[in-house]
Design an enzyme around this catalytic site. Structure first.
Site, PDB file in Angstrom:
ATOM      1  N   SER A 120      -9.708  -0.392   7.269  1.00  0.00           N
ATOM      2  CA  SER A 120      -9.203  -0.272   5.897  1.00  0.00           C
ATOM      3  C   SER A 120      -8.556  -1.506   5.295  1.00  0.00           C
ATOM      4  O   SER A 120      -8.252  -1.504   4.108  1.00  0.00           O
ATOM      5  CB  SER A 120      -8.221   0.888   5.809  1.00  0.00           C
ATOM      6  OG  SER A 120      -8.942   2.085   5.702  1.00  0.00           O
ATOM      7  N   SER A 150      -9.600   1.960   3.008  1.00  0.00           N
ATOM      8  CA  SER A 150      -8.745   2.696   2.105  1.00  0.00           C
ATOM      9  C   SER A 150      -7.727   1.820   1.373  1.00  0.00           C
ATOM     10  O   SER A 150      -7.150   2.274   0.397  1.00  0.00           O
ATOM     11  CB  SER A 150      -8.001   3.780   2.885  1.00  0.00           C
ATOM     12  OG  SER A 150      -7.162   3.193   3.861  1.00  0.00           O
ATOM     13  N   LYS A 154       0.851  -1.197   0.000  1.00  0.00           N
ATOM     14  CA  LYS A 154       0.000   0.000   0.000  1.00  0.00           C
ATOM     15  C   LYS A 154       0.881   1.240   0.000  1.00  0.00           C
ATOM     16  O   LYS A 154       1.908   1.274   0.701  1.00  0.00           O
ATOM     17  CB  LYS A 154      -0.904  -0.033   1.241  1.00  0.00           C
ATOM     18  CG  LYS A 154      -1.948   1.076   1.295  1.00  0.00           C
ATOM     19  CD  LYS A 154      -2.833   0.912   2.534  1.00  0.00           C
ATOM     20  CE  LYS A 154      -3.906   1.973   2.648  1.00  0.00           C
ATOM     21  NZ  LYS A 154      -4.745   1.808   3.867  1.00  0.00           N
TER      22      LYS A 154
END
Ligand code: GLN
Length: 465
Positions: A166, A142, A67
């Site tokens: 997330s 996210s 990420k």
């Protein structure tokens, strides 16, 4: 193939690293133009070249997606924000260092809501990611890029971060596994801070075993993170296989099956309970009455911390700088241009909640509610071993559907309470609602990862049978 199956094939010389990289990149060429899971990709040739150098390491050179709020020296780290566009950190996050030490390579940096604030990956300055199961829908957020990459077969596994949900919510919406460890289990060094008291590094994978494998590599004490727990490394794949779950009592909180949940989702919850009973576990109804206060408490605490953490993007130290006559003008112009709407909303909300006169009323009160929520879980875990429920109230929604911030925030009602309490939790595929993946969540007491993974592993097999 799962990460574990790929490793076995490499060990048995049925496959070479170059084959794996080539097949991942073929998938990327096919799907990535539509999905947009990655902000930046590594050079596949360079990954292939390290085959020999890494062949004796446990992960044998396999690429793992990261990420883009975890720092990497190989590729820029942007946090999905214009303010960090092209920013190259001088060090790797500890979780990345550990993956590399185990022989993994950074496959690329995955898309996210700006600074991990969101539940749909629509708040990225570099465009939205789409759900591989239905490209008109969001992948969740996210960590939407990480979830979409794994679900689309573009990545074998990915790291994500979970502040309020997330990792788990995008895993649920994309039909894969998402693991959030106990707060402090995995070092936050190199995780670009959103809300430091809640931020965790987690894993997105195709199977529970893969998630356990990656956790075994990234977990462990790190003196660089003051909140890292002083615990030795552990092999979480070791005790996954037990014949039954007879020793486990599972609590289903009434509040996690609210009247608003669709009949199809309720049907799945019944199915999960039945599967658990067939595995020998006892399922009992419990109550967590403070659940409804988690959302307001989370948005006050996380926004307050974000407003402090994001003060560092001032045009002086990192990334973007928009020139101005005076320093204050430069800073204002930089922050105006660098941050998107949602990030600005959180900074304003957080600054307000911390301001003199409101501190006690908002931030202080939210902290007290947080303590009560943690205690409520502690009391529940006196009676049950694990807590069961849906990961998110609905399957993936359409892009643009949740324009109102509050309706977006509601996507995390079932992941926020455990996040506030710092507990480990996992989302695994729980079946389909309206033809879309629907996630099953299990929550464990602090440091209960082994029990959590063992139950998830058994349920994964039972539900896919
Ligand atoms: N969706 C939640 C938020 O917007 C959680 C985000 C996260 O876990 N990073 O804050």
């Amino acid at each position: 193939m799962s990460l574990t199956e790929t490793l076995t094939a490499l060990n048995q010389k049925e496959l070479a690293l170059a084959d794996v990289v080539a097949s991942l990149w073929k998938r990327i060429e096919e799907r990535e133009p539509e999905i947009h899971a990655f902000i930046r990709l590594a050079d596949p040739e360079a990954l292939m070249r390290r085959e020999e150098a890494l062949s004796s390491q446990p992960l044998r050179g396999l690429p793992i997606a990261i990420k883009d709020n975890l720092t990497t020296v190989d590729l820029p780290t942007t946090c999905g924000s214009k303010s960090l566009s092209g920013f190259r950190p001088p060090f790797d996050a500890t979780c990345v260092t550990r993956l590399k030490a185990a022989g993994a390579q950074v496959q690329g940096k995955t898309n996210l809501d700006e600074f991990a604030m969101g539940s749909s990956t629509e708040h990225s300055a570099f465009g939205s990611t789409r759900n591989p199961c239905d490209p008109d829908r969001v992948p969740g957020g996210s960590s939407g890029g990480s979830a979409a990459a794994v679900a689309a077969g573009e990545a074998l596994a990915a790291l994500g971060t979970d502040t309020g949900g997330s990792v788990r919510q995008p895993a649920a919406l994309c039909g894969i596994v998402g693991l959030r460890p106990t707060y402090g289990r995995v070092s936050r060094w190199g995780l670009v801070a959103f809300a430091s008291s809640l931020d965790t590094v987690g894993v997105l994978a195709r199977t529970v075993r893969d998630a356990a494998l990656v956790l075994s590599i990234i977990a462990g004490h790190d003196p660089k993170d003051a909140t890292s727990l002083p615990l030795p490394p552990h092999d979480y794949t070791e005790n996954l296989e037990t014949k039954d779950l007879q020793d486990l009592k599972i609590g289903l909180p009434r509040e996690y099956v609210p009247p608003g949940l669709s009949p199809a989702a309720r049907g799945l919850v019944d199915r999960w309970c039945q599967a658990l009973q067939e595995l020998g576990a006892e399922v009992v109804e419990i109550s967590l009455p403070l659940t409804e206060y988690a959302l307001p408490a989370y948005y006050l605490v996380s926004s307050a911390e974000a407003s402090a953490n994001l003060a560092r993007y001032d045009g002086v130290r990192y990334g973007l700088r928009v020139p101005g006559e005076l320093m204050a003008e430069m800073m204002a112009a930089t922050r105006t241009a660098g941050f998107g709407r949602e990030v600005k909303r959180r900074i304003m909300l957080g600054t307000f909640a911390l301001s003199a006169g409101y501190y006690d009323q908002y931030y202080g009160k939210a902290q007290r509610v947080r303590t009560l929520i943690a205690r409520e879980f502690e009391a529940a875990f006196q009676e049950v071993d694990l807590i069961l429920g849906p990961t998110s109230p609905t399957p993936a929604f359409r892009l643009g559907e949740k324009a109102d911030p509050l309706s977006m925030y509601l996507s995390d009602v079932f992941t926020l309470p455990s996040a506030l309490a710092g507990l480990p939790a996992i989302s695994i595929p729980g079946g389909e609602v309206e033809g879309l993946p629907f996630g099953l969540q299990l929550i464990a007491p602090r440091l209960g990862e082994e029990k959590l993974l063992r139950a998830a592993y058994a349920l994964e097999a039972a539900l896919s049978a």
